[in-house]
Design a protein around this motif. Structure first.
Motif, PDB file in Angstrom:
ATOM      1  N   SER A  30     -16.002   0.887  -0.534  1.00  0.00           N
ATOM      2  CA  SER A  30     -16.016   1.818  -1.658  1.00  0.00           C
ATOM      3  C   SER A  30     -15.439   1.172  -2.906  1.00  0.00           C
ATOM      4  CB  SER A  30     -15.232   3.093  -1.326  1.00  0.00           C
ATOM      5  OG  SER A  30     -13.850   2.819  -1.243  1.00  0.00           O
ATOM      6  N   LEU A  31     -15.853   1.731  -4.039  1.00  0.00           N
ATOM      7  CA  LEU A  31     -15.374   1.316  -5.346  1.00  0.00           C
ATOM      8  C   LEU A  31     -15.044   2.584  -6.116  1.00  0.00           C
ATOM      9  CD1 LEU A  31     -15.180  -0.654  -7.867  1.00  0.00           C
ATOM     10  CD2 LEU A  31     -17.586  -0.145  -8.220  1.00  0.00           C
ATOM     11  N   THR A  32     -13.859   2.634  -6.691  1.00  0.00           N
ATOM     12  CA  THR A  32     -13.465   3.752  -7.536  1.00  0.00           C
ATOM     13  C   THR A  32     -13.027   3.184  -8.872  1.00  0.00           C
ATOM     14  OG1 THR A  32     -12.683   4.962  -5.598  1.00  0.00           O
ATOM     15  CG2 THR A  32     -11.954   5.761  -7.736  1.00  0.00           C
ATOM     16  N   ALA A  33     -13.621   3.713  -9.950  1.00  0.00           N
ATOM     17  CA  ALA A  33     -13.328   3.211 -11.294  1.00  0.00           C
ATOM     18  C   ALA A  33     -12.887   4.356 -12.194  1.00  0.00           C
ATOM     19  CB  ALA A  33     -14.564   2.547 -11.877  1.00  0.00           C
ATOM     20  N   ASP A  34     -11.960   4.039 -13.095  1.00  0.00           N
ATOM     21  CA  ASP A  34     -11.509   5.000 -14.100  1.00  0.00           C
ATOM     22  C   ASP A  34     -11.021   4.210 -15.304  1.00  0.00           C
ATOM     23  OD1 ASP A  34     -10.997   7.422 -15.283  1.00  0.00           O
ATOM     24  OD2 ASP A  34      -9.268   7.911 -14.045  1.00  0.00           O
ATOM     25  N   VAL A  35     -11.094   4.812 -16.471  1.00  0.00           N
ATOM     26  CA  VAL A  35     -10.580   4.198 -17.689  1.00  0.00           C
ATOM     27  C   VAL A  35      -9.597   5.178 -18.319  1.00  0.00           C
ATOM     28  CG1 VAL A  35     -11.148   3.302 -19.971  1.00  0.00           C
ATOM     29  CG2 VAL A  35     -12.694   2.884 -18.071  1.00  0.00           C
ATOM     30  N   LYS A  36      -8.364   4.721 -18.513  1.00  0.00           N
ATOM     31  CA  LYS A  36      -7.321   5.554 -19.113  1.00  0.00           C
ATOM     32  C   LYS A  36      -6.473   4.706 -20.038  1.00  0.00           C
ATOM     33  CE  LYS A  36      -6.827   8.868 -15.379  1.00  0.00           C
ATOM     34  NZ  LYS A  36      -5.976   9.424 -14.355  1.00  0.00           N
ATOM     35  N   ASN A  37      -6.269   5.193 -21.247  1.00  0.00           N
ATOM     36  CA  ASN A  37      -5.385   4.536 -22.219  1.00  0.00           C
ATOM     37  C   ASN A  37      -5.695   3.052 -22.409  1.00  0.00           C
ATOM     38  OD1 ASN A  37      -3.937   6.976 -22.563  1.00  0.00           O
ATOM     39  ND2 ASN A  37      -2.740   6.518 -20.735  1.00  0.00           N
ATOM     40  N   GLY A  38      -6.983   2.713 -22.494  1.00  0.00           N
ATOM     41  CA  GLY A  38      -7.367   1.327 -22.715  1.00  0.00           C
ATOM     42  C   GLY A  38      -7.236   0.429 -21.506  1.00  0.00           C
ATOM     43  N   LEU A  39      -7.084   1.024 -20.324  1.00  0.00           N
ATOM     44  CA  LEU A  39      -6.966   0.248 -19.086  1.00  0.00           C
ATOM     45  C   LEU A  39      -8.074   0.643 -18.116  1.00  0.00           C
ATOM     46  CD1 LEU A  39      -3.125   0.514 -18.462  1.00  0.00           C
ATOM     47  CD2 LEU A  39      -4.370  -1.453 -19.381  1.00  0.00           C
ATOM     48  N   LEU A  40      -8.706  -0.339 -17.536  1.00  0.00           N
ATOM     49  CA  LEU A  40      -9.679  -0.126 -16.481  1.00  0.00           C
ATOM     50  C   LEU A  40      -8.925  -0.134 -15.157  1.00  0.00           C
ATOM     51  CD1 LEU A  40     -12.477  -0.027 -15.172  1.00  0.00           C
ATOM     52  CD2 LEU A  40     -12.588  -2.518 -15.465  1.00  0.00           C
ATOM     53  N   LEU A  41      -9.032   0.954 -14.413  1.00  0.00           N
ATOM     54  CA  LEU A  41      -8.361   1.090 -13.118  1.00  0.00           C
ATOM     55  C   LEU A  41      -9.415   1.000 -12.023  1.00  0.00           C
ATOM     56  CD1 LEU A  41      -6.272   4.230 -14.117  1.00  0.00           C
ATOM     57  CD2 LEU A  41      -5.574   1.841 -14.283  1.00  0.00           C
ATOM     58  N   LEU A  42      -9.305   0.010 -11.179  1.00  0.00           N
ATOM     59  CA  LEU A  42     -10.249  -0.195 -10.081  1.00  0.00           C
ATOM     60  C   LEU A  42      -9.539  -0.121  -8.747  1.00  0.00           C
ATOM     61  CD1 LEU A  42     -12.371  -3.261 -11.248  1.00  0.00           C
ATOM     62  CD2 LEU A  42     -13.097  -0.892 -11.142  1.00  0.00           C
ATOM     63  N   GLU A  43     -10.174   0.534  -7.796  1.00  0.00           N
ATOM     64  CA  GLU A  43      -9.689   0.520  -6.424  1.00  0.00           C
ATOM     65  C   GLU A  43     -10.878   0.206  -5.531  1.00  0.00           C
ATOM     66  OE1 GLU A  43      -6.625   3.208  -4.644  1.00  0.00           O
ATOM     67  OE2 GLU A  43      -8.360   3.835  -3.453  1.00  0.00           O
ATOM     68  N   ILE A  44     -10.727  -0.799  -4.711  1.00  0.00           N
ATOM     69  CA  ILE A  44     -11.793  -1.219  -3.809  1.00  0.00           C
ATOM     70  C   ILE A  44     -11.259  -1.174  -2.386  1.00  0.00           C
ATOM     71  CG2 ILE A  44     -13.303  -3.126  -3.145  1.00  0.00           C
ATOM     72  CD1 ILE A  44     -13.077  -4.018  -6.139  1.00  0.00           C
ATOM     73  N   SER A  45     -12.020  -0.521  -1.516  1.00  0.00           N
ATOM     74  CA  SER A  45     -11.665  -0.463  -0.094  1.00  0.00           C
ATOM     75  C   SER A  45     -12.622  -1.350   0.683  1.00  0.00           C
ATOM     76  CB  SER A  45     -11.764   0.963   0.435  1.00  0.00           C
ATOM     77  OG  SER A  45     -10.837   1.790  -0.207  1.00  0.00           O
ATOM     78  N   SER A  46     -12.069  -2.114   1.611  1.00  0.00           N
ATOM     79  CA  SER A  46     -12.906  -2.988   2.439  1.00  0.00           C
ATOM     80  C   SER A  46     -13.432  -2.200   3.635  1.00  0.00           C
ATOM     81  CB  SER A  46     -12.106  -4.195   2.920  1.00  0.00           C
ATOM     82  OG  SER A  46     -11.170  -3.799   3.900  1.00  0.00           O
ATOM     83  N   VAL A  47     -14.357  -2.781   4.349  1.00  0.00           N
ATOM     84  CA  VAL A  47     -14.902  -2.135   5.543  1.00  0.00           C
ATOM     85  C   VAL A  47     -13.848  -2.004   6.629  1.00  0.00           C
ATOM     86  CG1 VAL A  47     -17.297  -2.744   5.083  1.00  0.00           C
ATOM     87  CG2 VAL A  47     -15.865  -4.311   6.390  1.00  0.00           C
ATOM     88  N   THR A  48     -12.766  -2.796   6.552  1.00  0.00           N
ATOM     89  CA  THR A  48     -11.674  -2.696   7.532  1.00  0.00           C
ATOM     90  C   THR A  48     -10.620  -1.677   7.118  1.00  0.00           C
ATOM     91  OG1 THR A  48     -10.417  -4.483   6.487  1.00  0.00           O
ATOM     92  CG2 THR A  48     -11.972  -5.105   8.240  1.00  0.00           C
ATOM     93  N   GLY A  49     -10.782  -1.069   5.929  1.00  0.00           N
ATOM     94  CA  GLY A  49      -9.842  -0.048   5.474  1.00  0.00           C
ATOM     95  C   GLY A  49      -8.777  -0.544   4.512  1.00  0.00           C
ATOM     96  N   LYS A  50      -8.717  -1.829   4.267  1.00  0.00           N
ATOM     97  CA  LYS A  50      -7.731  -2.373   3.327  1.00  0.00           C
ATOM     98  C   LYS A  50      -8.111  -1.987   1.900  1.00  0.00           C
ATOM     99  CE  LYS A  50      -5.586  -6.639   1.788  1.00  0.00           C
ATOM    100  NZ  LYS A  50      -5.564  -8.092   1.872  1.00  0.00           N
ATOM    101  N   LYS A  51      -7.117  -1.546   1.117  1.00  0.00           N
ATOM    102  CA  LYS A  51      -7.355  -1.140  -0.263  1.00  0.00           C
ATOM    103  C   LYS A  51      -6.717  -2.135  -1.228  1.00  0.00           C
ATOM    104  CE  LYS A  51      -7.845   3.771   0.500  1.00  0.00           C
ATOM    105  NZ  LYS A  51      -7.474   5.112   0.066  1.00  0.00           N
ATOM    106  N   ASN A  52      -7.443  -2.473  -2.258  1.00  0.00           N
ATOM    107  CA  ASN A  52      -6.941  -3.339  -3.320  1.00  0.00           C
ATOM    108  C   ASN A  52      -7.124  -2.624  -4.646  1.00  0.00           C
ATOM    109  OD1 ASN A  52      -6.285  -5.981  -1.973  1.00  0.00           O
ATOM    110  ND2 ASN A  52      -8.384  -5.675  -1.268  1.00  0.00           N
ATOM    111  N   GLN A  53      -6.139  -2.779  -5.528  1.00  0.00           N
ATOM    112  CA  GLN A  53      -6.200  -2.160  -6.843  1.00  0.00           C
ATOM    113  C   GLN A  53      -6.059  -3.218  -7.919  1.00  0.00           C
ATOM    114  OE1 GLN A  53      -2.943   0.605  -6.550  1.00  0.00           O
ATOM    115  NE2 GLN A  53      -4.273   2.220  -5.782  1.00  0.00           N
ATOM    116  N   ALA A  54      -6.714  -2.967  -9.057  1.00  0.00           N
ATOM    117  CA  ALA A  54      -6.609  -3.861 -10.199  1.00  0.00           C
ATOM    118  C   ALA A  54      -6.544  -3.015 -11.464  1.00  0.00           C
ATOM    119  CB  ALA A  54      -7.804  -4.802 -10.263  1.00  0.00           C
TER     120      ALA A  54
END
Length: 91
Positions: free
Chosen positions: A56-80
């Motif tokens: 999965s990929l979740t994207a949002d933009v707030k206050n000039g920042l791009l917020l990304l969250e990516i989940s792997s097929v194993t369930g691990k989540k990474n944010q940027a």
């Protein structure tokens, strides 16, 4: 993410499940989930694999920042968090 940093507008698409970056010339670059990968598409054509084994990929933009969250097929989540300059023209 250089496309997003150089884009005129950066916004979530498909309810936050994709990211759309529109350049000054009107070209739209999208990042979206396709099967088990994140792919990049330009103007809705073709695709370039960006990241494999993504659930999965979740994207949002707030206050000039791009917020990304990516989940792997194993369930691990990474944010940027990436600074972007977004147009506020009511898009």
């Amino acid at each position: 993410m250089n496309e997003c940093k150089q884009a005129e507008t950066v916004k979530p698409a498909d309810g936050g499940r994709a990211l759309a970056c529109r350049k000054t010339g009107g070209e739209e670059v999208r990042f979206e989930i396709y099967h088990k990968m994140i792919r990049k598409r330009v103007n809705g054509k073709g695709h370039v694999p960006i990241l494999q084994n993504a659930a999965s990929l979740t994207a949002d933009v707030k206050n000039g920042l791009l917020l990304l969250e990516i989940s792997s097929v194993t369930g691990k989540k990474n944010q940027a968090v990436i600074p972007v300059y977004s147009s506020f023209k009511g898009d």
